[in-house]
Design an enzyme around this catalytic site. Structure first.
Site, PDB file in Angstrom:
ATOM      1  CB  CYS A  87      13.602   6.774 -27.812  1.00  0.00           C
ATOM      2  SG  CYS A  87      14.756   5.622 -27.165  1.00  0.00           S
TER       3      CYS A  87
ATOM      4  CD  GLU B 208      21.486   6.379 -28.205  1.00  0.00           C
ATOM      5  OE1 GLU B 208      20.581   6.335 -29.065  1.00  0.00           O
ATOM      6  OE2 GLU B 208      22.562   5.780 -28.315  1.00  0.00           O
TER       7      GLU B 208
HETATM    8  C1  UN1 Z   1      14.683   4.109 -24.832  1.00  0.00           C
HETATM    9  O1  UN1 Z   1      13.490   4.135 -25.129  1.00  0.00           O
HETATM   10  O2  UN1 Z   1      15.270   5.158 -24.469  1.00  0.00           O
HETATM   11  O3  UN1 Z   1      14.857  -1.068 -27.584  1.00  0.00           O
HETATM   12  C2  UN1 Z   1      15.507   2.877 -24.805  1.00  0.00           C
HETATM   13  C3  UN1 Z   1      14.157  -0.832 -26.595  1.00  0.00           C
HETATM   14  C4  UN1 Z   1      14.833  -0.847 -25.248  1.00  0.00           C
HETATM   15  C5  UN1 Z   1      15.548   0.411 -24.983  1.00  0.00           C
HETATM   16  C6  UN1 Z   1      14.765   1.658 -25.249  1.00  0.00           C
HETATM   17  N1  UN1 Z   1      15.755  -1.956 -25.209  1.00  0.00           N
HETATM   18  O4  UN1 Z   1      12.961  -0.583 -26.671  1.00  0.00           O
END
Ligand code: UN1
Length: 515
Positions: free
Chosen positions: A302, A268
């Site tokens: 992210c 990820e």
């Molecule tokens: C991340 O930023 O690593 O969709 C995960 C989202 C959250 C998860 C983000 N449920 O913004």
């Protein structure tokens, strides 16, 4: 501890979470292996040294693996729905600790308390999901080409899953991995980010009680701290799967290293997520989606919205609305519910933010909402920055790059295909969205000719995915999928079984082999 932290009940939260030996040299959690150098955890909220944690040495790492291997032998034999029951109890425990854990996430990482609590809610949700899943680890059956033969496939646990998580979701991402891995029959070794070690310890403490009262070996859940342990895991054949969340740069290294030994990875990595604002968009909805997407978690998700691709006919209006919304943003202590934007994780991040703004300007970007580092009372940690908006071109080098900070690049389009091409024209492929009430536009965006991302939304921002769907992205985002849908399959090995219940031994493909 500073009065500020006491004011927001952090001391009490830490003590509820079993993190007591503040500043005494170490704070360890259940089943953590910690005899190495000191890691200091500073809060970006007020710069306080919250606690010191010891890193895991090579010997500690070996001890963790040995313990996990031993635990796997019995855990894999526990029926999956019974494993689900353990995870159900963990969900119950997390419900009890939602408040203090949310506070710790907010204080150690810097996201707003609301988002900290939301993160713990994601953990509870994934527990619930995993409980149901524990009765649904399905394989297919298929018809054999040979008479009196039966074919089917089944899924078995893989063994030890290494989880390397990032600071920005210091607890939820671990739980997405761990809860699924556990119902699948795997055991886990977790290395949290060096920037948020206390969140790791708190989680271990919370689930420890569940393991203990059910007589489950604690090696099912091992915690190790310290940077060096990343590569120990990556190179270790005893870990068939490494799930890594972090930058594309480090992810590339993890990917190569684990692949070299034919291990599997779930990656990820970075995102560079865009919202397309069509001429048919509801501007009030865009406002919430884009502003939360760009400044939530201070731009450190992210899934953060980094680019806004706006139809020329609604461009000026969109900018005007955004400017006024940004003018109302309150920046400050994330534990204070009046504030919208907390600090960045550390001063290096602040520097990256400043460098990115500078680069965007050099490349010809036009600043629409000025950024900068906040000064004065309440901002002593030096980590608070102003969310900024820069008019830019998609082709700018800096726009092609993920900067983990609240910088929103805006750009114009006049034809939807062109907008989709722009949205896709970055190395990353995590999340994307379109705001439109036009059905043709929406369907085009979601079609094969549309977004190339792992997540594509309509009239919703790029962040805040629910746990029920598979989470992850394409291209330099790494291709991994976690949490919902059938992401569980990555935590198991598939086995095809063919059974001959006849008294002859016919060969497949009609091959004759007469003896
Ligand atoms: C991340 O930023 O690593 O969709 C995960 C989202 C959250 C998860 C983000 N449920 O913004």
């Amino acid at each position: 501890m500073a009065t500020l932290t006491d004011q927001f009940g952090i001391q009490e939260a830490l003590s509820k979470l079993g993190i007591q030996e503040i500043n005494e040299g170490t704070s360890t959690g259940s089943n953590s292996f910690a005899n190495g150098e000191i890691i200091e955890s500073y809060s970006p909220v007020d710069g306080t040294l919250i606690a010191k944690v010891k890193a895991s040495t090579q010997e500690d790492y070996e001890a963790a693996v040995a313990k996990a291997q031993e635990a796997f032998k019995s855990w894999r034999l526990v029926p999956a729905p019974k494993r689900g029951e353990i995870v159900r109890q963990m969900g119950e425990e997390l419900r009890k600790y939602k408040e203090p854990l949310g506070q710790l996430v907010s204080y150690e990482m810097g996201k707003s308390l609301q988002e900290g609590l939301g993160e713990v809610q994601e953990m509870i949700d994934i527990c619930d999901f995993a409980v149901g899943l524990s009765r649904q680890l399905y394989g297919l059956t298929m018809h054999s080409e040979r008479p009196m033969h039966r074919m089917y496939e089944q899924y078995h646990p893989v063994g030890i899953v290494g989880i390397i998580s990032a600071f920005n979701f210091p607890v939820a991402v671990w739980s997405w991995n761990a809860m699924l891995a556990w119902v699948c029959g795997d055991v886990c070794i977790w290395k949290p980010s060096e920037k948020t070690p206390l969140c790791g310890i708190a989680c271990q403490n919370i689930i420890k009680t569940v393991l203990e009262r059910n007589n489950i070996p604690e090696g099912v859940s091992c915690l190790i701290n310290g940077r060096d342990n990343g590569d120990r895991m990556n190179t270790d054949k005893r870990l068939p799967l490494v799930s890594f969340t972090g930058s594309t740069r480090v992810g590339r290294h993890v990917s190569k290293t684990v692949a070299e030994r034919f291990g599997n990875t779930i990656l990820e990595l970075g995102g560079n997520n865009a919202i397309i604002v069509s001429e048919h968009a509801d501007i009030n909805m865009v406002l919430v989606g884009a502003v939360f997407g760009a400044v939530g978690t201070a731009g450190q998700r992210c899934t953060t919205t980094r680019r806004l691709i706006v139809h020329e006919s609604v461009y000026d209006k969109t900018i005007e609305v955004l400017k006024s919304a940004y003018g109302q943003l309150k920046i400050g202590n994330p534990l204070d519910s009046n504030n919208h934007v907390g600090p960045l994780i550390d001063k290096d991040s602040v520097q990256n933010y400043l460098d990115a703004i500078e680069k965007a300007k050099q490349e010809g970007g036009n600043v629409i909402v000025e950024g900068g580092v906040m000064q004065g009372e309440g901002y002593e940690s030096g980590c608070y920055v102003k969310p900024c908006i820069i008019e830019a071109k998609n082709s700018f080098e800096i726009v092609q790059h993920e900067t983990f900070a609240p910088i929103l690049y805006v750009m114009k389009y006049n034809d939807l295909e062109e907008a989709i091409a722009m949205q896709n024209d970055v190395p990353q492929g995590l999340s994307s969205s379109i705001f439109t009430s036009n059905m043709r536009e929406m369907e085009l965006f979601l079609s094969h000719a549309g977004s190339d991302c792992g997540i594509a939304n309509v009239n919703i921002g790029t962040s805040g995915a629910e746990i029920g769907g598979a989470f992850g992205g394409e291209k330099e985002t790494g291709g991994g999928r976690e949490s919902g849908s059938d992401a569980w399959k990555a935590y198991m090995r598939r086995q095809t079984n063919t059974i001959n219940y006849g008294s002859e031994l016919p060969l497949a493909q009609g091959i004759r082999f007469d003896l």
